[in-house]
Design a protein around this motif. Sequence first.
Motif, PDB file in Angstrom:
ATOM      1  N   GLU A 112      -8.749   0.757   3.821  1.00  0.00           N
ATOM      2  CA  GLU A 112      -9.345   1.610   2.800  1.00  0.00           C
ATOM      3  C   GLU A 112      -9.532   0.875   1.474  1.00  0.00           C
ATOM      4  O   GLU A 112     -10.334   1.290   0.641  1.00  0.00           O
ATOM      5  CB  GLU A 112      -8.473   2.851   2.576  1.00  0.00           C
ATOM      6  CG  GLU A 112      -8.377   3.765   3.786  1.00  0.00           C
ATOM      7  CD  GLU A 112      -7.509   4.972   3.505  1.00  0.00           C
ATOM      8  OE1 GLU A 112      -7.102   5.163   2.340  1.00  0.00           O
ATOM      9  OE2 GLU A 112      -7.243   5.744   4.448  1.00  0.00           O
ATOM     10  N   MET A 113      -8.770  -0.199   1.271  1.00  0.00           N
ATOM     11  CA  MET A 113      -8.790  -0.890  -0.018  1.00  0.00           C
ATOM     12  C   MET A 113      -9.440  -2.270   0.051  1.00  0.00           C
ATOM     13  O   MET A 113      -9.870  -2.804  -0.976  1.00  0.00           O
ATOM     14  CB  MET A 113      -7.355  -1.049  -0.533  1.00  0.00           C
ATOM     15  CG  MET A 113      -6.533   0.214  -0.567  1.00  0.00           C
ATOM     16  SD  MET A 113      -7.107   1.383  -1.815  1.00  0.00           S
ATOM     17  CE  MET A 113      -6.682   0.521  -3.323  1.00  0.00           C
ATOM     18  N   SER A 114      -9.501  -2.864   1.231  1.00  0.00           N
ATOM     19  CA  SER A 114      -9.864  -4.277   1.352  1.00  0.00           C
ATOM     20  C   SER A 114     -11.264  -4.598   0.849  1.00  0.00           C
ATOM     21  O   SER A 114     -11.527  -5.727   0.419  1.00  0.00           O
ATOM     22  CB  SER A 114      -9.734  -4.722   2.815  1.00  0.00           C
ATOM     23  OG  SER A 114     -10.554  -3.924   3.658  1.00  0.00           O
ATOM     24  N   ASN A 115     -12.186  -3.623   0.875  1.00  0.00           N
ATOM     25  CA  ASN A 115     -13.558  -3.887   0.450  1.00  0.00           C
ATOM     26  C   ASN A 115     -13.834  -3.525  -1.007  1.00  0.00           C
ATOM     27  O   ASN A 115     -14.961  -3.674  -1.478  1.00  0.00           O
ATOM     28  CB  ASN A 115     -14.541  -3.122   1.352  1.00  0.00           C
ATOM     29  CG  ASN A 115     -14.527  -3.655   2.772  1.00  0.00           C
ATOM     30  OD1 ASN A 115     -14.392  -4.858   2.998  1.00  0.00           O
ATOM     31  ND2 ASN A 115     -14.663  -2.761   3.745  1.00  0.00           N
ATOM     32  N   LEU A 116     -12.825  -3.051  -1.720  1.00  0.00           N
ATOM     33  CA  LEU A 116     -13.019  -2.730  -3.125  1.00  0.00           C
ATOM     34  C   LEU A 116     -13.184  -4.016  -3.927  1.00  0.00           C
ATOM     35  O   LEU A 116     -12.485  -5.008  -3.694  1.00  0.00           O
ATOM     36  CB  LEU A 116     -11.839  -1.920  -3.659  1.00  0.00           C
ATOM     37  CG  LEU A 116     -11.641  -0.533  -3.026  1.00  0.00           C
ATOM     38  CD1 LEU A 116     -10.428   0.153  -3.641  1.00  0.00           C
ATOM     39  CD2 LEU A 116     -12.879   0.328  -3.194  1.00  0.00           C
ATOM     40  N   PRO A 117     -14.079  -4.033  -4.913  1.00  0.00           N
ATOM     41  CA  PRO A 117     -14.378  -5.281  -5.650  1.00  0.00           C
ATOM     42  C   PRO A 117     -13.159  -5.906  -6.313  1.00  0.00           C
ATOM     43  O   PRO A 117     -12.975  -7.124  -6.260  1.00  0.00           O
ATOM     44  CB  PRO A 117     -15.414  -4.823  -6.687  1.00  0.00           C
ATOM     45  CG  PRO A 117     -16.050  -3.617  -6.076  1.00  0.00           C
ATOM     46  CD  PRO A 117     -14.976  -2.933  -5.303  1.00  0.00           C
ATOM     47  N   ILE A 170     -10.099  -5.950  -5.493  1.00  0.00           N
ATOM     48  CA  ILE A 170      -9.168  -6.559  -4.548  1.00  0.00           C
ATOM     49  C   ILE A 170      -9.534  -8.029  -4.297  1.00  0.00           C
ATOM     50  O   ILE A 170      -8.672  -8.866  -4.015  1.00  0.00           O
ATOM     51  CB  ILE A 170      -9.158  -5.776  -3.222  1.00  0.00           C
ATOM     52  CG1 ILE A 170      -8.499  -4.403  -3.421  1.00  0.00           C
ATOM     53  CG2 ILE A 170      -8.438  -6.534  -2.117  1.00  0.00           C
ATOM     54  CD1 ILE A 170      -7.011  -4.454  -3.686  1.00  0.00           C
ATOM     55  N   LYS A 171     -10.814  -8.344  -4.419  1.00  0.00           N
ATOM     56  CA  LYS A 171     -11.271  -9.699  -4.141  1.00  0.00           C
ATOM     57  C   LYS A 171     -11.012 -10.660  -5.305  1.00  0.00           C
ATOM     58  O   LYS A 171     -11.228 -11.866  -5.167  1.00  0.00           O
ATOM     59  CB  LYS A 171     -12.761  -9.671  -3.791  1.00  0.00           C
ATOM     60  CG  LYS A 171     -13.077  -8.764  -2.591  1.00  0.00           C
ATOM     61  CD  LYS A 171     -14.551  -8.786  -2.256  1.00  0.00           C
ATOM     62  CE  LYS A 171     -14.877  -7.804  -1.136  1.00  0.00           C
ATOM     63  NZ  LYS A 171     -14.145  -8.073   0.095  1.00  0.00           N
ATOM     64  N   TYR A 222      -5.896  -9.725  -8.955  1.00  0.00           N
ATOM     65  CA  TYR A 222      -6.005  -8.281  -8.750  1.00  0.00           C
ATOM     66  C   TYR A 222      -4.679  -7.548  -8.981  1.00  0.00           C
ATOM     67  O   TYR A 222      -4.664  -6.384  -9.376  1.00  0.00           O
ATOM     68  CB  TYR A 222      -6.553  -7.972  -7.351  1.00  0.00           C
ATOM     69  CG  TYR A 222      -5.536  -7.995  -6.235  1.00  0.00           C
ATOM     70  CD1 TYR A 222      -4.922  -6.830  -5.792  1.00  0.00           C
ATOM     71  CD2 TYR A 222      -5.193  -9.185  -5.598  1.00  0.00           C
ATOM     72  CE1 TYR A 222      -3.997  -6.839  -4.765  1.00  0.00           C
ATOM     73  CE2 TYR A 222      -4.271  -9.202  -4.574  1.00  0.00           C
ATOM     74  CZ  TYR A 222      -3.678  -8.036  -4.157  1.00  0.00           C
ATOM     75  OH  TYR A 222      -2.751  -8.038  -3.144  1.00  0.00           O
ATOM     76  N   ARG A 225      -4.140  -5.284  -0.266  1.00  0.00           N
ATOM     77  CA  ARG A 225      -5.393  -5.997   0.015  1.00  0.00           C
ATOM     78  C   ARG A 225      -5.750  -5.990   1.495  1.00  0.00           C
ATOM     79  O   ARG A 225      -6.907  -6.221   1.863  1.00  0.00           O
ATOM     80  CB  ARG A 225      -5.299  -7.441  -0.477  1.00  0.00           C
ATOM     81  CG  ARG A 225      -4.265  -8.279   0.243  1.00  0.00           C
ATOM     82  CD  ARG A 225      -4.337  -9.756  -0.159  1.00  0.00           C
ATOM     83  NE  ARG A 225      -3.356 -10.559   0.563  1.00  0.00           N
ATOM     84  CZ  ARG A 225      -2.192 -10.913   0.060  1.00  0.00           C
ATOM     85  NH1 ARG A 225      -1.870 -10.531  -1.172  1.00  0.00           N
ATOM     86  NH2 ARG A 225      -1.341 -11.644   0.773  1.00  0.00           N
ATOM     87  N   TYR A 280       0.824  -1.208   0.000  1.00  0.00           N
ATOM     88  CA  TYR A 280       0.000   0.000   0.000  1.00  0.00           C
ATOM     89  C   TYR A 280       0.861   1.263   0.000  1.00  0.00           C
ATOM     90  O   TYR A 280       0.561   2.218  -0.725  1.00  0.00           O
ATOM     91  CB  TYR A 280      -0.919  -0.007   1.223  1.00  0.00           C
ATOM     92  CG  TYR A 280      -1.803   1.214   1.322  1.00  0.00           C
ATOM     93  CD1 TYR A 280      -2.951   1.329   0.547  1.00  0.00           C
ATOM     94  CD2 TYR A 280      -1.475   2.263   2.180  1.00  0.00           C
ATOM     95  CE1 TYR A 280      -3.758   2.461   0.621  1.00  0.00           C
ATOM     96  CE2 TYR A 280      -2.271   3.395   2.260  1.00  0.00           C
ATOM     97  CZ  TYR A 280      -3.415   3.485   1.479  1.00  0.00           C
ATOM     98  OH  TYR A 280      -4.192   4.610   1.541  1.00  0.00           O
ATOM     99  N   ARG A 331      -0.522   5.424  -7.273  1.00  0.00           N
ATOM    100  CA  ARG A 331      -1.253   6.688  -7.144  1.00  0.00           C
ATOM    101  C   ARG A 331      -0.360   7.868  -7.453  1.00  0.00           C
ATOM    102  O   ARG A 331      -0.788   8.842  -8.067  1.00  0.00           O
ATOM    103  CB  ARG A 331      -1.817   6.797  -5.731  1.00  0.00           C
ATOM    104  CG  ARG A 331      -2.579   8.088  -5.426  1.00  0.00           C
ATOM    105  CD  ARG A 331      -3.110   8.020  -3.995  1.00  0.00           C
ATOM    106  NE  ARG A 331      -3.792   9.258  -3.630  1.00  0.00           N
ATOM    107  CZ  ARG A 331      -3.201  10.302  -3.081  1.00  0.00           C
ATOM    108  NH1 ARG A 331      -1.884  10.255  -2.834  1.00  0.00           N
ATOM    109  NH2 ARG A 331      -3.875  11.387  -2.758  1.00  0.00           N
TER     110      ARG A 331
END
Length: 821
Positions: free
Chosen positions: A152-157, A159-160, A164, A148, A62, A172
Motif C-alpha cells: 500500500e505504501m511502496s509506490n508513494l513518491p 517512499i522512493k 524518507y 517501504r 508499517y 497514523r
Amino acid sequence: MALAFASALLSCISYFAGLNKGLINNSWQRLGRIAFGIHSFAVAGIVVTMFYLIYNHYFEYYYVWYHSSLTLPFRYMFACFWEGQEGSFLLWTVWHVILSWFIIRKGGEWEAPVVGVIATVQVFLTSMLLGVYVFGYKLGSDPFIYLRDNPEMSNLPFIKMADYLSRIKDGRGLNPLLQNYWMVIHPPTLFLGFASTVVPFAFAIGGLIKGKYTEWVKPAIPWAFFGVMILGTGVLMGAAWAYEALSFGGFWAWDPVENASLVPWLTFVGAAHLMLVFKNRGHSILSTYIFTIVTFLLVLYSTFLTRSGILGSTSVHAFTDLGMSGQLVVYMAFYVLLSVYLLVKNRKKLPRTEAEEEMGSREFWMFIGTLVLMISAMQITFTTSIPVFDKLGLYHVTNFLGTILNFFIKIINNLFNAGIHLLEKRHNLSPPDDPKAHYNLWQLPIAIILGILTAIGQFFKYKNTNTQEWLKKISIPFFLSVILAALFSWQLELNRINYFILLFTSLFTVIANFDFMVRVLKLKINLSGASIAHIGFGLILMGVLISNAKSTIISENKTFINLGKDFPNNENVMLIKGDTVAMNKYYISYKGRRRGTDVTDEKNLYYTIEYFKRNKETSKLEKEFELQPIVQLNQRMGNVPEPATKRFLTKDIYTHITYPDLEDIEGPNTDSLYRKPITKQMKVGDTIALINSLMTLTGIDKDVNKDLLKLNKTDLAAGAVIKLIDYNKHETIIEPVMVVRGNTLFSIPVTVDSMGLKIDFPKINPETGKADIVILEKKKNEFIIMKAIIFPWINLLWLGALLMILGCLLAIRQRRKTNRD
C-alpha cells in the motif's frame, strides 16, 4: 517468526510420534517438550520486540506506523499491539503457550496428546504471521514488514526518497474508538477465552487418538468451566466497553463481531454441562464430544468471519482482508476434517447408554438445556453468516432457509406478540434491517426457556427424582416469583406479555437457586458455585429486560428550531453555552468545554454539563451533579464522541454529545467577534435554522432607499428581505443590501445584536434566482447538541455478571478438589 513456526511444527510431530509408539515420557515426548520450550521462547521474543518497537515509535515499520502515534498515552500502547490482525493473532498464540505450560506441569499422561494438539494449532497461528511466499501464495502477514515494503505504501513518491524516514513525523495513530481503558483489558481477556476452548478440544481429540474415549472428561471439566468463565467475562467486558465508550446508547447491538464471540460461549456452556452429565451418570458422551469440538470450531469460524473482510459492510468491528482468507479456510477445514474423521473412525468404540434418561432426572433437563443453547447458537450463526452465503453465491439455499426462518418468526411472533415487526418478507435473504429487533425476537423465548431450566434444574436428582417431592420444593419459589413478577410489572408498567414472562423467568431463576442454596446446600459456599452462577444469569436477564424495556430518552428540544433528521427533536436537546433549560426532572446547563491538560490528552475536548434540581422550599436551583462527555478530535479518522454516565443505585443517566460546535477549534474566524461565516444559497420562501433563530428569505427588494443608505443615484442596489424569529417567537425584519457601482460589487450587511447575528447579501444568481446569504454568528453563542438516556436498574446486569464469574470460580475450585480426591 520462522523459529516459532518451525519449533511448533517439531513439537507436534514429536508429541504424536511418541503416541504412535504407545510410549509415555520417552525421548519423543522430551523432544516435544524441548521444541515447545523453544517455541515459547520465540513467541516471547516476538512479543518483546513488538512492544519495544511500538514504545520507541519505530515508524519505519508499517505495523508501528499504522497503529500508534507520538502523542498516544503509554496505557494505550498495549491496545496498539492487538489492534491489528497480526497483533491479535500473536496475543492468541501467547495465551496458548501459557495454558500449555500448565498442562505440561500437571498433565501427566495427557501431556503428549493435549499439548500435541495445541502445538498443531500453534503451527497454523504462527503461519498467519510468516509473511512469506510459497509457490506464489503469500503465507500470512509479517508484522515486522518495513513501511517501504508494504504494497500500500511502496509506490508513494516520498517512499522512493533516500531520506524518507525523516519525512515521517508521526504515526497514523490508534483508532479513537479503542482509546479507552476497556480496550487495554477486554481483548486479552476475550482472547484468553478463545484460547481456553482449545484445551477441552485437545483433551477430546487426545482421547480419540489414545483410545481413552471417556477418561478425558474428568481432567477437562475444570478447564471447560475456566473457559466458560473467562470467555463470558470477555464478552461482558465488551458490553461494558460499548456502554461506557461507544455512543449508540446501550451495551449490546447484535453486531456480527459481538455475535462471533457470544456463539462459542453458548456452546461452551453446553459442553461443560454435558461433561458433568457424563461424569455423574456416564451418559451423552457423543454429545459431549460434539459440543466440545463444535465450540473450538466455532471460534475458528468466528475468526474467519471477522478477519476475512466478508463482514466489512455489516460490522463496524470487523478487520479488513489481509489476503489470508484462503489460509483461514484451510485452518478451519483441517480441524473439521480431523474431528469428523476421528469421530467416524471411533464411532463403534464409544460407550453407548442402553437406558434412556428419565424425564425426572437432572441429566435429562441439562441435556435439554444444551439443545436450547445449540438452537440459540445456530440462529445467531445463521443470520450472522448471511454475507458468507451471498459471497459464495448460495442464493437458492439462502432463499429456502430464509423462507423457513420467516415461517418460524411468524410462529414466535404470534406466541410472543409485542407489536414488533422484526423481519419483513424478502425475495432475497439479506442481513436484517433492524438487527436488535430480529435477534431479540428469536433470543427472547430462548432466554425464557434457559431461565426456567436453570431455576428448576438443580432440584432434580441424577438418575430419577420423586415428582411430588420435586413439586413441593419448587412450588414456593414458583409462586413467590409469580407474585413478585406481577407486582414489579405493575410498578414498572411492563405492559407486554413477553416482558412479564421474561421478568417472571429471571425472578424464578434467582429465587429458586437462592432457595436451593439455603435449603439444600445449607449455605455451604464451596458447594454453591453453580447456584451463584445461575443467580447471576437471572440477574443479567432482569437487568437486560428492565434497562432496555424501560430506558427513557429524556433529552428533548422544546424550541421551535428543527435540528434536522440526523438529530430528531424528540431525542436531542440543543444547549447554548450559559443557558439553563428544563430536561425531565432536571435543569441542565452547558458551562463550556476544555482541552485535555497534557500532550497525550490535548486531543480530547471535555464538555461540562451541570444538572440542577429545584428546591421545593426555596424554589432555587441546586446543583445535583455534573457530567463531562468527551469529543476526541481526530482529523484522520473523524471526531469520536465518548459518553459520560452518572451512576445511581437504581438507574444510570447516560449522556453523550451528538453534535459539537467546533468552529473555534478547527480554524480561525475572519471576524474576531464572530464565528467563521457560513454561506447559504436561498430562493424566496426558503427557511433555515440558525443556532437561536429561524431565518426566512421573504423577497428581493429592487426599490431600495438609496438616500437612507447614502448611495449614489447611479448605483444599482437590491435588498434581501429577511424575517428572523427568535426563541420567544419575536419577529425581526432586516434587509442587507447588494450594491453595484460601476464595475465594483459590494454589500451592506445588517447586524442584529439581540440575536448575535450579522447577515450579508453579497450577490444573486440571475439565472436561478438564488441569493447568496452570508451568516456570521457571535462566538458567545457556542452550542452543543446532546442526547441523554435513563437506564433503570442496569446495575442488576453488572451485579449478575460479577456473580456469574464468582460462581464459575467456585465451581472450578470444587471440580479441581473433586478431581484430586
